[in-house]
Design a protein around this motif. Structure first.
Motif, PDB file in Angstrom:
ATOM      1  N   LEU A  56       1.063  -1.121   0.110  1.00 51.07           N
ATOM      2  CA  LEU A  56       0.000   0.068  -0.148  1.00 51.07           C
ATOM      3  C   LEU A  56       0.749   1.352  -0.030  1.00 51.07           C
ATOM      4  O   LEU A  56       0.478   2.285  -0.606  1.00 51.07           O
ATOM      5  CB  LEU A  56      -1.008   0.038   1.152  1.00 51.07           C
ATOM      6  CG  LEU A  56      -2.008  -0.986   1.340  1.00 51.07           C
ATOM      7  CD1 LEU A  56      -2.783  -0.788   2.403  1.00 51.07           C
ATOM      8  CD2 LEU A  56      -2.950  -1.072  -0.096  1.00 51.07           C
ATOM      9  N   VAL A  57       1.727   1.292   0.602  1.00 55.38           N
ATOM     10  CA  VAL A  57       2.917   2.467   0.559  1.00 55.38           C
ATOM     11  C   VAL A  57       3.630   2.503  -0.763  1.00 55.38           C
ATOM     12  O   VAL A  57       3.530   3.858  -1.176  1.00 55.38           O
ATOM     13  CB  VAL A  57       3.968   2.204   1.609  1.00 55.38           C
ATOM     14  CG1 VAL A  57       5.259   3.102   1.598  1.00 55.38           C
ATOM     15  CG2 VAL A  57       3.617   2.118   3.119  1.00 55.38           C
ATOM     16  N   GLY A  58       3.802   1.430  -1.450  1.00 54.49           N
ATOM     17  CA  GLY A  58       4.180   1.690  -2.729  1.00 54.49           C
ATOM     18  C   GLY A  58       2.865   2.237  -3.593  1.00 54.49           C
ATOM     19  O   GLY A  58       3.266   3.149  -4.447  1.00 54.49           O
ATOM     20  N   ILE A  59       1.785   1.920  -3.528  1.00 58.69           N
ATOM     21  CA  ILE A  59       0.752   2.431  -4.199  1.00 58.69           C
ATOM     22  C   ILE A  59       0.413   3.793  -3.959  1.00 58.69           C
ATOM     23  O   ILE A  59       0.277   4.952  -4.737  1.00 58.69           O
ATOM     24  CB  ILE A  59      -0.672   1.922  -4.055  1.00 58.69           C
ATOM     25  CG1 ILE A  59      -0.440   0.387  -4.451  1.00 58.69           C
ATOM     26  CG2 ILE A  59      -1.662   2.430  -4.696  1.00 58.69           C
ATOM     27  CD1 ILE A  59      -1.857  -0.565  -3.898  1.00 58.69           C
ATOM     28  N   ALA A  60       0.635   4.235  -2.636  1.00 57.21           N
ATOM     29  CA  ALA A  60       0.435   5.666  -2.342  1.00 57.21           C
ATOM     30  C   ALA A  60       1.809   6.539  -2.641  1.00 57.21           C
ATOM     31  O   ALA A  60       1.351   7.677  -3.245  1.00 57.21           O
ATOM     32  CB  ALA A  60       0.482   5.568  -0.791  1.00 57.21           C
ATOM     33  N   HIS A  61       2.589   5.983  -2.815  1.00 56.75           N
ATOM     34  CA  HIS A  61       3.882   6.557  -3.223  1.00 56.75           C
ATOM     35  C   HIS A  61       3.726   6.940  -4.722  1.00 56.75           C
ATOM     36  O   HIS A  61       4.038   8.020  -5.278  1.00 56.75           O
ATOM     37  CB  HIS A  61       5.269   5.744  -3.180  1.00 56.75           C
ATOM     38  CG  HIS A  61       6.481   6.484  -3.751  1.00 56.75           C
ATOM     39  ND1 HIS A  61       7.736   5.697  -3.853  1.00 56.75           N
ATOM     40  CD2 HIS A  61       6.680   7.490  -4.104  1.00 56.75           C
ATOM     41  CE1 HIS A  61       8.419   6.231  -4.630  1.00 56.75           C
ATOM     42  NE2 HIS A  61       8.135   7.600  -4.685  1.00 56.75           N
ATOM     43  N   GLY A  62       3.204   6.026  -5.608  1.00 57.38           N
ATOM     44  CA  GLY A  62       3.145   6.462  -7.173  1.00 57.38           C
ATOM     45  C   GLY A  62       1.762   7.185  -7.151  1.00 57.38           C
ATOM     46  O   GLY A  62       2.046   8.168  -8.047  1.00 57.38           O
ATOM     47  N   HIS A  63       0.926   7.379  -6.275  1.00 58.58           N
ATOM     48  CA  HIS A  63      -0.149   8.473  -6.359  1.00 58.58           C
ATOM     49  C   HIS A  63       0.544   9.924  -5.843  1.00 58.58           C
ATOM     50  O   HIS A  63       0.497  10.868  -6.869  1.00 58.58           O
ATOM     51  CB  HIS A  63      -1.055   8.197  -5.515  1.00 58.58           C
ATOM     52  CG  HIS A  63      -2.361   7.303  -5.886  1.00 58.58           C
ATOM     53  ND1 HIS A  63      -3.052   7.617  -7.148  1.00 58.58           N
ATOM     54  CD2 HIS A  63      -2.840   6.361  -5.228  1.00 58.58           C
ATOM     55  CE1 HIS A  63      -4.063   6.331  -7.129  1.00 58.58           C
ATOM     56  NE2 HIS A  63      -3.762   5.856  -5.987  1.00 58.58           N
ATOM     57  N   LEU A  64       1.521   9.879  -5.055  1.00 62.76           N
ATOM     58  CA  LEU A  64       2.241  11.242  -4.772  1.00 62.76           C
ATOM     59  C   LEU A  64       3.163  11.649  -5.969  1.00 62.76           C
ATOM     60  O   LEU A  64       3.400  12.911  -6.227  1.00 62.76           O
ATOM     61  CB  LEU A  64       3.059  11.004  -3.679  1.00 62.76           C
ATOM     62  CG  LEU A  64       2.101  10.642  -2.220  1.00 62.76           C
ATOM     63  CD1 LEU A  64       2.822  10.296  -0.988  1.00 62.76           C
ATOM     64  CD2 LEU A  64       0.958  12.121  -1.952  1.00 62.76           C
ATOM     65  N   GLN A  65       3.595  10.687  -6.623  1.00 61.89           N
ATOM     66  CA  GLN A  65       4.544  11.086  -8.065  1.00 61.89           C
ATOM     67  C   GLN A  65       3.630  11.893  -8.736  1.00 61.89           C
ATOM     68  O   GLN A  65       4.082  12.637  -9.345  1.00 61.89           O
ATOM     69  CB  GLN A  65       5.099   9.923  -8.297  1.00 61.89           C
ATOM     70  CG  GLN A  65       6.134  10.045  -9.618  1.00 61.89           C
ATOM     71  CD  GLN A  65       7.132  10.710  -9.447  1.00 61.89           C
ATOM     72  OE1 GLN A  65       7.985  10.266  -8.558  1.00 61.89           O
ATOM     73  NE2 GLN A  65       7.400  11.921  -9.761  1.00 61.89           N
ATOM     74  N   ASN A  66       2.320  11.275  -9.217  1.00 62.08           N
ATOM     75  CA  ASN A  66       1.403  12.156  -9.804  1.00 62.08           C
ATOM     76  C   ASN A  66       0.925  13.190  -9.279  1.00 62.08           C
ATOM     77  O   ASN A  66       1.018  14.272 -10.173  1.00 62.08           O
ATOM     78  CB  ASN A  66       0.377  11.052  -9.871  1.00 62.08           C
ATOM     79  CG  ASN A  66       0.437   9.766 -10.852  1.00 62.08           C
ATOM     80  OD1 ASN A  66       1.408   9.789 -11.818  1.00 62.08           O
ATOM     81  ND2 ASN A  66      -0.472   8.836 -10.760  1.00 62.08           N
ATOM     82  N   ALA A  67       1.174  13.541  -7.997  1.00 59.49           N
ATOM     83  CA  ALA A  67       0.805  14.825  -7.449  1.00 59.49           C
ATOM     84  C   ALA A  67       1.763  15.732  -7.660  1.00 59.49           C
ATOM     85  O   ALA A  67       1.644  17.033  -7.849  1.00 59.49           O
ATOM     86  CB  ALA A  67       0.638  14.559  -5.854  1.00 59.49           C
ATOM     87  N   LEU A  68       3.025  15.074  -7.848  1.00 60.64           N
ATOM     88  CA  LEU A  68       4.326  16.051  -7.976  1.00 60.64           C
ATOM     89  C   LEU A  68       3.933  16.744  -9.699  1.00 60.64           C
ATOM     90  O   LEU A  68       4.262  17.770  -9.788  1.00 60.64           O
ATOM     91  CB  LEU A  68       5.464  15.354  -7.776  1.00 60.64           C
ATOM     92  CG  LEU A  68       6.899  16.187  -8.478  1.00 60.64           C
ATOM     93  CD1 LEU A  68       6.985  17.523  -7.413  1.00 60.64           C
ATOM     94  CD2 LEU A  68       7.915  15.344  -8.250  1.00 60.64           C
ATOM     95  N   HIS A  69       3.856  15.788 -10.382  1.00 55.24           N
ATOM     96  CA  HIS A  69       3.586  15.849 -11.591  1.00 55.24           C
ATOM     97  C   HIS A  69       2.427  17.092 -12.101  1.00 55.24           C
ATOM     98  O   HIS A  69       2.659  18.107 -12.458  1.00 55.24           O
ATOM     99  CB  HIS A  69       3.249  14.762 -12.615  1.00 55.24           C
ATOM    100  CG  HIS A  69       4.303  13.890 -12.765  1.00 55.24           C
ATOM    101  ND1 HIS A  69       5.471  14.112 -12.723  1.00 55.24           N
ATOM    102  CD2 HIS A  69       4.277  12.311 -12.799  1.00 55.24           C
ATOM    103  CE1 HIS A  69       6.271  13.142 -12.829  1.00 55.24           C
ATOM    104  NE2 HIS A  69       5.501  12.031 -12.833  1.00 55.24           N
ATOM    105  N   TYR A  70       1.365  16.831 -10.986  1.00 50.64           N
ATOM    106  CA  TYR A  70       0.409  17.883 -11.150  1.00 50.64           C
ATOM    107  C   TYR A  70       0.859  19.347 -10.719  1.00 50.64           C
ATOM    108  O   TYR A  70       0.502  20.283 -11.362  1.00 50.64           O
ATOM    109  CB  TYR A  70      -0.682  17.425 -10.071  1.00 50.64           C
ATOM    110  CG  TYR A  70      -2.001  18.311  -9.850  1.00 50.64           C
ATOM    111  CD1 TYR A  70      -3.149  17.989 -10.546  1.00 50.64           C
ATOM    112  CD2 TYR A  70      -1.723  19.233  -9.082  1.00 50.64           C
ATOM    113  CE1 TYR A  70      -4.303  18.851 -10.149  1.00 50.64           C
ATOM    114  CE2 TYR A  70      -2.993  20.091  -8.887  1.00 50.64           C
ATOM    115  CZ  TYR A  70      -4.351  19.862  -9.537  1.00 50.64           C
ATOM    116  OH  TYR A  70      -5.383  20.859  -9.117  1.00 50.64           O
ATOM    117  N   THR A  71       1.823  19.451  -9.607  1.00 50.39           N
ATOM    118  CA  THR A  71       2.196  20.673  -9.026  1.00 50.39           C
ATOM    119  C   THR A  71       2.890  21.359 -10.201  1.00 50.39           C
ATOM    120  O   THR A  71       2.921  22.598 -10.168  1.00 50.39           O
ATOM    121  CB  THR A  71       2.899  20.538  -7.648  1.00 50.39           C
ATOM    122  OG1 THR A  71       1.934  19.683  -6.808  1.00 50.39           O
ATOM    123  CG2 THR A  71       3.288  21.554  -7.274  1.00 50.39           C
TER     124      THR A  71
END
Length: 359
Positions: free
Chosen positions: A250-265
């Motif tokens: 689950l940490v790996g999935i959350a990390h992937g989402h947060l990478q997308n959040a950086l792209h968003y930012t």
């Protein structure tokens, strides 16, 4: 409908006073936004928190919960009486609701009065988000989910209803605020739900034992079944090795989402540093929380993985210094995420999941 400068300052002062009682994170990040956005985003958060408070209180019967959510939507969309809703909702809430949350529900007329000062576009964006939350959350009544969600797809849908819709709301507000941001609307909306889902999944991981003590479990059974861990027996002292393996995924999935959040930012123009900081602080705190989970896999409460004040201060300082440089922000992200597993995010699959959830 617009608002005079004096009315806006009074409204901002009220929201700044209330936010720390219901969310220390958003009380920190929302004031970084430009004033007109701060008012709309703060108001949206308070309205979403009211909807969430009704959803989370086990004293509220399911039929009444649905009625209250429908009434909340009508207050926003049809100008129904906010005082009547506040009286009915606050009477229904039980001991599981904190004093701060109860006060917020009772103060609903003031929150709605601020909502009605916002622009028409802002009101539509907020009411749409609240409606999606209220219509989607009942699918996941906690009394039926003590043994966890069925699978990762159901977890994805749950996170969309409680957080992904907020990412979409923020994107709508940001695009309404700035033509330069609106120019990136398609790319931003492709990432918006993932941003919210990453933050929500981080909270699920952090709060797993508090939720378990209250009869909630938002963990996906398929991931833990694959590790040989039975979520029906979820307890801090039960088979920690297999539990850790599930949490690591689950940490790996959350990390992937947060990478997308950086792209968003990084799609937010450098000319909007306040919006960038708003996003970056949330991402940074989530990454450091995941790092704390990795460093302390036998945690038994959120306090065991809480990010220190010193670390929060470092996030603020570093992102202030680097917010104008995309290269520096990518380097900071890699540093903060060092050692975290990562599951790749399929944006097309997430978009399909979100569209199904919203339909």
């Amino acid at each position: 409908m617009g608002h005079a400068d004096g009315d806006q300052e009074t409204a901002l002062a009220y929201q700044r006073a209330v936010l720390p009682d219901v969310s220390r994170t958003f009380a920190l990040t929302i004031p970084e936004l430009p004033a007109s956005l701060e008012l709309a985003v703060g108001n949206a958060y308070l309205l979403c928190r009211i909807a969430d408070t009704i959803e989370d209180d086990p004293a509220v019967e399911n039929d009444l919960r649905r009625e209250l959510h429908a009434e909340l939507i009508s207050v926003l969309e049809q100008n129904r009486c906010a005082r009547s809703f506040a009286d009915r909702a606050s009477t229904a809430l039980g001991d599981a609701t904190s004093t701060s949350e109860l006060n917020l529900v009772q103060d609903m007329p003031r929150v709605v009065a601020i909502y009605r000062q916002l622009s028409a576009a802002q009101r539509v964006a907020i009411s749409t988000c609240v409606a999606k939350m209220c219509q989607g959350m009942p699918e996941y009544q906690h009394t039926e989910k003590a043994g966890g969600l069925d699978d990762v797809c159901e977890l994805d849908r749950y996170c969309y209803h409680v957080a992904g819709v907020v990412g979409e709301l923020l994107t709508e507000l940001f695009c309404e605020h700035s033509d330069a941001i609106d120019a990136n609307r398609p790319q931003l909306f492709a990432l918006a739900a993932s941003f919210g889902q990453g933050l929500q999944l981080t909270n699920i991981i952090k709060d797993v034992w508090d939720d378990q003590a209250r009869g909630y479990c938002w963990l996906p059974r398929d991931i833990f079944n694959a590790q040989g861990y039975d979520l029906d027996r979820l307890a801090p002292d039960h088979d920690r090795k297999r539990f850790r393996a599930g949490i690591e995924q689950l940490v790996g999935i959350a990390h992937g989402h947060l990478q997308n959040a950086l792209h968003y930012t990084l799609l937010i123009p450098r000319s909007e540093p306040g919006i960038r900081r708003f996003c970056l602080w949330a991402i940074g705190l989530a990454l450091l929380t995941l790092r704390r989970v990795q460093a302390n896999p036998d945690y038994v409460s959120p306090d065991d993985v809480k990010v220190s004040r010193r670390a929060v201060a470092m996030v603020i300082l570093c992102t202030r210094l680097a917010s104008g440089s995309d290269r520096a922000l990518r380097a900071l992200f890699r540093l903060a995420a060092q050692g975290l597993p990562r599951a790749p995010m399929d944006l097309s699959a997430m978009a399909l999941s979100s569209s199904r959830a919203a339909s």
